[in-house]
Design a protein around this motif. Structure first.
Motif, PDB file in Angstrom:
ATOM      1  N   TYR A  60       0.842  -1.191   0.000  1.00 21.97           N
ATOM      2  CA  TYR A  60       0.000   0.000   0.000  1.00 21.97           C
ATOM      3  C   TYR A  60       0.881   1.246   0.000  1.00 21.97           C
ATOM      4  O   TYR A  60       2.064   1.200   0.345  1.00 21.97           O
ATOM      5  N   LEU A  61       0.299   2.345  -0.395  1.00 23.22           N
ATOM      6  CA  LEU A  61       0.933   3.659  -0.305  1.00 23.22           C
ATOM      7  C   LEU A  61      -0.107   4.639   0.209  1.00 23.22           C
ATOM      8  O   LEU A  61      -1.255   4.633  -0.232  1.00 23.22           O
ATOM      9  N   VAL A  62       0.296   5.482   1.124  1.00 27.05           N
ATOM     10  CA  VAL A  62      -0.524   6.575   1.617  1.00 27.05           C
ATOM     11  C   VAL A  62       0.244   7.848   1.284  1.00 27.05           C
ATOM     12  O   VAL A  62       1.327   8.072   1.827  1.00 27.05           O
ATOM     13  N   ALA A  63      -0.289   8.626   0.357  1.00 34.15           N
ATOM     14  CA  ALA A  63       0.395   9.836  -0.123  1.00 34.15           C
ATOM     15  C   ALA A  63       1.803   9.498  -0.613  1.00 34.15           C
ATOM     16  O   ALA A  63       2.766  10.217  -0.348  1.00 34.15           O
ATOM     17  N   GLY A  64       1.921   8.339  -1.299  1.00 41.51           N
ATOM     18  CA  GLY A  64       3.188   7.934  -1.885  1.00 41.51           C
ATOM     19  C   GLY A  64       4.157   7.278  -0.924  1.00 41.51           C
ATOM     20  O   GLY A  64       5.289   6.972  -1.298  1.00 41.51           O
ATOM     21  N   ARG A  65       3.716   7.026   0.325  1.00 41.45           N
ATOM     22  CA  ARG A  65       4.607   6.427   1.336  1.00 41.45           C
ATOM     23  C   ARG A  65       3.928   5.233   1.994  1.00 41.45           C
ATOM     24  O   ARG A  65       2.720   5.116   1.983  1.00 41.45           O
ATOM     25  N   GLU A  66       4.737   4.388   2.577  1.00 45.94           N
ATOM     26  CA  GLU A  66       4.203   3.256   3.333  1.00 45.94           C
ATOM     27  C   GLU A  66       3.921   3.676   4.767  1.00 45.94           C
ATOM     28  O   GLU A  66       4.545   3.203   5.710  1.00 45.94           O
ATOM     29  N   ASP A  67       2.944   4.562   4.937  1.00 47.67           N
ATOM     30  CA  ASP A  67       2.482   4.963   6.266  1.00 47.67           C
ATOM     31  C   ASP A  67       1.255   4.135   6.612  1.00 47.67           C
ATOM     32  O   ASP A  67       0.431   3.837   5.751  1.00 47.67           O
ATOM     33  N   GLY A  68       1.132   3.798   7.876  1.00 46.39           N
ATOM     34  CA  GLY A  68       0.012   2.976   8.310  1.00 46.39           C
ATOM     35  C   GLY A  68      -1.326   3.647   8.058  1.00 46.39           C
ATOM     36  O   GLY A  68      -1.454   4.867   8.120  1.00 46.39           O
ATOM     37  N   PHE A  69      -2.346   2.823   7.766  1.00 45.01           N
ATOM     38  CA  PHE A  69      -3.684   3.348   7.560  1.00 45.01           C
ATOM     39  C   PHE A  69      -4.726   2.366   8.060  1.00 45.01           C
ATOM     40  O   PHE A  69      -4.480   1.163   8.195  1.00 45.01           O
ATOM     41  N   CYS A  70      -5.894   2.901   8.353  1.00 51.01           N
ATOM     42  CA  CYS A  70      -7.076   2.096   8.627  1.00 51.01           C
ATOM     43  C   CYS A  70      -8.262   2.870   8.071  1.00 51.01           C
ATOM     44  O   CYS A  70      -8.505   4.016   8.461  1.00 51.01           O
ATOM     45  N   HIS A  71      -8.951   2.253   7.130  1.00 50.34           N
ATOM     46  CA  HIS A  71     -10.113   2.876   6.501  1.00 50.34           C
ATOM     47  C   HIS A  71     -11.329   2.003   6.755  1.00 50.34           C
ATOM     48  O   HIS A  71     -11.286   0.781   6.558  1.00 50.34           O
ATOM     49  N   LEU A  72     -12.411   2.634   7.197  1.00 49.66           N
ATOM     50  CA  LEU A  72     -13.656   1.926   7.467  1.00 49.66           C
ATOM     51  C   LEU A  72     -14.723   2.388   6.486  1.00 49.66           C
ATOM     52  O   LEU A  72     -15.030   3.582   6.405  1.00 49.66           O
ATOM     53  N   SER A  73     -15.274   1.450   5.731  1.00 49.26           N
ATOM     54  CA  SER A  73     -16.420   1.730   4.869  1.00 49.26           C
ATOM     55  C   SER A  73     -17.656   1.143   5.540  1.00 49.26           C
ATOM     56  O   SER A  73     -17.647  -0.011   5.973  1.00 49.26           O
ATOM     57  N   VAL A  74     -18.691   1.952   5.628  1.00 52.55           N
ATOM     58  CA  VAL A  74     -19.952   1.524   6.237  1.00 52.55           C
ATOM     59  C   VAL A  74     -21.011   1.536   5.141  1.00 52.55           C
ATOM     60  O   VAL A  74     -21.254   2.569   4.521  1.00 52.55           O
ATOM     61  N   TYR A  75     -21.608   0.393   4.892  1.00 50.29           N
ATOM     62  CA  TYR A  75     -22.636   0.259   3.865  1.00 50.29           C
ATOM     63  C   TYR A  75     -23.991   0.092   4.549  1.00 50.29           C
ATOM     64  O   TYR A  75     -24.186  -0.838   5.335  1.00 50.29           O
ATOM     65  N   LEU A  76     -24.902   1.007   4.243  1.00 50.77           N
ATOM     66  CA  LEU A  76     -26.242   1.017   4.823  1.00 50.77           C
ATOM     67  C   LEU A  76     -27.268   1.107   3.710  1.00 50.77           C
ATOM     68  O   LEU A  76     -27.026   1.776   2.702  1.00 50.77           O
ATOM     69  N   ARG A 111     -21.663   4.789   3.101  1.00 44.62           N
ATOM     70  CA  ARG A 111     -22.205   4.570   1.763  1.00 44.62           C
ATOM     71  C   ARG A 111     -23.655   4.086   1.846  1.00 44.62           C
ATOM     72  O   ARG A 111     -23.956   3.194   2.641  1.00 44.62           O
ATOM     73  N   ASP A 112     -24.509   4.658   1.023  1.00 42.44           N
ATOM     74  CA  ASP A 112     -25.885   4.180   0.904  1.00 42.44           C
ATOM     75  C   ASP A 112     -25.951   3.097  -0.167  1.00 42.44           C
ATOM     76  O   ASP A 112     -25.471   3.289  -1.275  1.00 42.44           O
ATOM     77  N   MET A 113     -26.562   1.978   0.192  1.00 41.11           N
ATOM     78  CA  MET A 113     -26.818   0.920  -0.785  1.00 41.11           C
ATOM     79  C   MET A 113     -28.195   1.179  -1.397  1.00 41.11           C
ATOM     80  O   MET A 113     -29.104   1.649  -0.717  1.00 41.11           O
ATOM     81  N   ASP A 114     -28.351   0.860  -2.639  1.00 43.36           N
ATOM     82  CA  ASP A 114     -29.601   1.068  -3.349  1.00 43.36           C
ATOM     83  C   ASP A 114     -30.589  -0.038  -2.952  1.00 43.36           C
ATOM     84  O   ASP A 114     -30.366  -1.215  -3.266  1.00 43.36           O
ATOM     85  N   PRO A 115     -31.694   0.314  -2.287  1.00 50.99           N
ATOM     86  CA  PRO A 115     -32.629  -0.728  -1.843  1.00 50.99           C
ATOM     87  C   PRO A 115     -33.332  -1.430  -3.001  1.00 50.99           C
ATOM     88  O   PRO A 115     -33.829  -2.542  -2.834  1.00 50.99           O
ATOM     89  N   ILE A 116     -33.367  -0.814  -4.157  1.00 53.53           N
ATOM     90  CA  ILE A 116     -33.991  -1.454  -5.315  1.00 53.53           C
ATOM     91  C   ILE A 116     -33.110  -2.593  -5.834  1.00 53.53           C
ATOM     92  O   ILE A 116     -33.597  -3.645  -6.228  1.00 53.53           O
ATOM     93  N   ALA A 117     -31.798  -2.394  -5.793  1.00 51.69           N
ATOM     94  CA  ALA A 117     -30.873  -3.388  -6.339  1.00 51.69           C
ATOM     95  C   ALA A 117     -30.311  -4.336  -5.285  1.00 51.69           C
ATOM     96  O   ALA A 117     -29.830  -5.417  -5.617  1.00 51.69           O
ATOM     97  N   TYR A 118     -30.370  -3.975  -4.015  1.00 50.48           N
ATOM     98  CA  TYR A 118     -29.803  -4.803  -2.954  1.00 50.48           C
ATOM     99  C   TYR A 118     -30.609  -6.088  -2.790  1.00 50.48           C
ATOM    100  O   TYR A 118     -31.829  -6.071  -2.696  1.00 50.48           O
TER     101      TYR A 118
END
Length: 124
Positions: A60-76, A111-118
Protein backbone atom coordinates in the motif's frame (compact mmCIF):
# COMPACT_ATOMS: atom_id res chain seq x y z
CA UNK A 1 -34.76 -0.04 9.74
CA UNK A 2 -36.10 -2.61 7.33
CA UNK A 3 -35.17 -3.47 3.78
CA UNK A 4 -37.70 -3.52 0.94
CA UNK A 5 -38.77 -7.09 1.77
CA UNK A 6 -39.40 -6.27 5.43
CA UNK A 7 -36.26 -8.05 6.63
CA UNK A 8 -33.90 -6.37 9.11
CA UNK A 9 -31.23 -4.28 7.46
CA UNK A 10 -27.79 -5.74 7.43
CA UNK A 11 -25.24 -2.94 7.73
CA UNK A 12 -21.73 -3.86 6.69
CA UNK A 13 -18.62 -2.47 8.37
CA UNK A 14 -15.66 -3.18 6.10
CA UNK A 15 -12.23 -2.43 7.58
CA UNK A 16 -9.22 -2.11 5.31
CA UNK A 17 -5.90 -1.66 7.08
CA UNK A 18 -2.17 -1.83 6.59
CA UNK A 19 -0.32 -4.74 8.18
CA UNK A 20 2.02 -2.34 9.95
CA UNK A 21 2.30 1.30 10.91
CA UNK A 22 0.14 1.06 14.02
CA UNK A 23 2.85 1.12 16.68
CA UNK A 24 2.10 -2.48 17.62
CA UNK A 25 -1.43 -1.51 18.74
CA UNK A 26 -3.51 -3.18 16.04
CA UNK A 27 -5.64 -5.99 17.45
CA UNK A 28 -8.09 -6.70 14.61
CA UNK A 29 -10.56 -8.70 16.72
CA UNK A 30 -10.68 -5.96 19.35
CA UNK A 31 -11.06 -3.33 16.62
CA UNK A 32 -13.94 -5.19 14.96
CA UNK A 33 -15.78 -5.62 18.26
CA UNK A 34 -15.24 -1.98 19.25
CA UNK A 35 -16.49 -0.67 15.91
CA UNK A 36 -19.49 -3.00 16.09
CA UNK A 37 -20.37 -1.72 19.56
CA UNK A 38 -19.83 1.91 18.60
CA UNK A 39 -22.08 1.57 15.54
CA UNK A 40 -24.81 -0.09 17.60
CA UNK A 41 -24.53 2.52 20.36
CA UNK A 42 -25.34 5.32 17.91
CA UNK A 43 -28.85 3.92 17.41
CA UNK A 44 -28.46 4.17 13.64
CA UNK A 45 -28.43 0.37 13.39
CA UNK A 46 -29.20 -2.64 15.55
CA UNK A 47 -26.32 -4.67 16.99
CA UNK A 48 -27.81 -7.96 15.79
CA UNK A 49 -27.86 -6.72 12.18
CA UNK A 50 -24.25 -5.57 11.88
CA UNK A 51 -21.73 -7.52 9.79
CA UNK A 52 -18.03 -6.69 10.33
CA UNK A 53 -15.05 -7.87 8.32
CA UNK A 54 -11.45 -6.80 7.92
CA UNK A 55 -8.85 -7.07 5.21
CA UNK A 56 -5.13 -6.45 5.75
CA UNK A 57 -2.91 -4.99 3.06
CA UNK A 58 0.78 -5.81 2.82
CA UNK A 59 1.33 -3.56 -0.20
CA UNK A 60 0.00 0.00 0.00
CA UNK A 61 0.93 3.66 -0.30
CA UNK A 62 -0.52 6.58 1.62
CA UNK A 63 0.39 9.84 -0.12
CA UNK A 64 3.19 7.93 -1.88
CA UNK A 65 4.61 6.43 1.34
CA UNK A 66 4.20 3.26 3.33
CA UNK A 67 2.48 4.96 6.27
CA UNK A 68 0.01 2.98 8.31
CA UNK A 69 -3.68 3.35 7.56
CA UNK A 70 -7.08 2.10 8.63
CA UNK A 71 -10.11 2.88 6.50
CA UNK A 72 -13.66 1.93 7.47
CA UNK A 73 -16.42 1.73 4.87
CA UNK A 74 -19.95 1.52 6.24
CA UNK A 75 -22.64 0.26 3.87
CA UNK A 76 -26.24 1.02 4.82
CA UNK A 77 -29.53 0.79 2.99
CA UNK A 78 -30.48 4.36 2.18
CA UNK A 79 -32.89 6.17 4.45
CA UNK A 80 -30.70 7.53 7.25
CA UNK A 81 -30.60 11.29 7.62
CA UNK A 82 -27.42 13.28 7.00
CA UNK A 83 -27.28 14.00 10.74
CA UNK A 84 -27.42 10.27 11.55
CA UNK A 85 -24.64 9.53 9.07
CA UNK A 86 -22.45 12.34 10.43
CA UNK A 87 -22.95 11.15 14.02
CA UNK A 88 -22.16 7.58 12.98
CA UNK A 89 -19.05 8.62 11.05
CA UNK A 90 -17.72 10.79 13.87
CA UNK A 91 -18.35 8.12 16.51
CA UNK A 92 -16.60 5.45 14.46
CA UNK A 93 -13.65 7.76 13.71
CA UNK A 94 -13.30 8.47 17.43
CA UNK A 95 -13.17 4.74 18.15
CA UNK A 96 -10.47 4.33 15.50
CA UNK A 97 -8.54 7.25 17.03
CA UNK A 98 -8.68 5.77 20.54
CA UNK A 99 -7.61 2.27 19.45
CA UNK A 100 -5.03 3.33 16.83
CA UNK A 101 -3.49 6.58 18.13
CA UNK A 102 -0.20 6.06 16.25
CA UNK A 103 -1.72 5.22 12.87
CA UNK A 104 -0.97 7.90 10.27
CA UNK A 105 -4.26 7.79 8.34
CA UNK A 106 -7.67 6.95 9.81
CA UNK A 107 -10.82 7.42 7.75
CA UNK A 108 -14.51 6.53 7.67
CA UNK A 109 -16.84 6.53 4.66
CA UNK A 110 -20.60 6.04 4.89
CA UNK A 111 -22.21 4.57 1.76
CA UNK A 112 -25.89 4.18 0.90
CA UNK A 113 -26.82 0.92 -0.78
CA UNK A 114 -29.60 1.07 -3.35
CA UNK A 115 -32.63 -0.73 -1.84
CA UNK A 116 -33.99 -1.45 -5.31
CA UNK A 117 -30.87 -3.39 -6.34
CA UNK A 118 -29.80 -4.80 -2.95
CA UNK A 119 -30.54 -8.50 -2.56
CA UNK A 120 -29.68 -11.01 0.14
CA UNK A 121 -30.41 -14.59 1.04
CA UNK A 122 -30.55 -15.91 4.57
CA UNK A 123 -30.13 -19.63 5.04
CA UNK A 124 -32.08 -20.52 8.15
Amino acid sequence: MKDIEGQPTMPHLVIEHSNDGHGGLLDVTKLMKALHDTAADTGVMKAADIKVRATAFENYLVAGREDGFCHLSVYLLEGRTPAQKIALSESLRETLTVLLPQTKSLSVDIRDMDPIAYRKRLNN
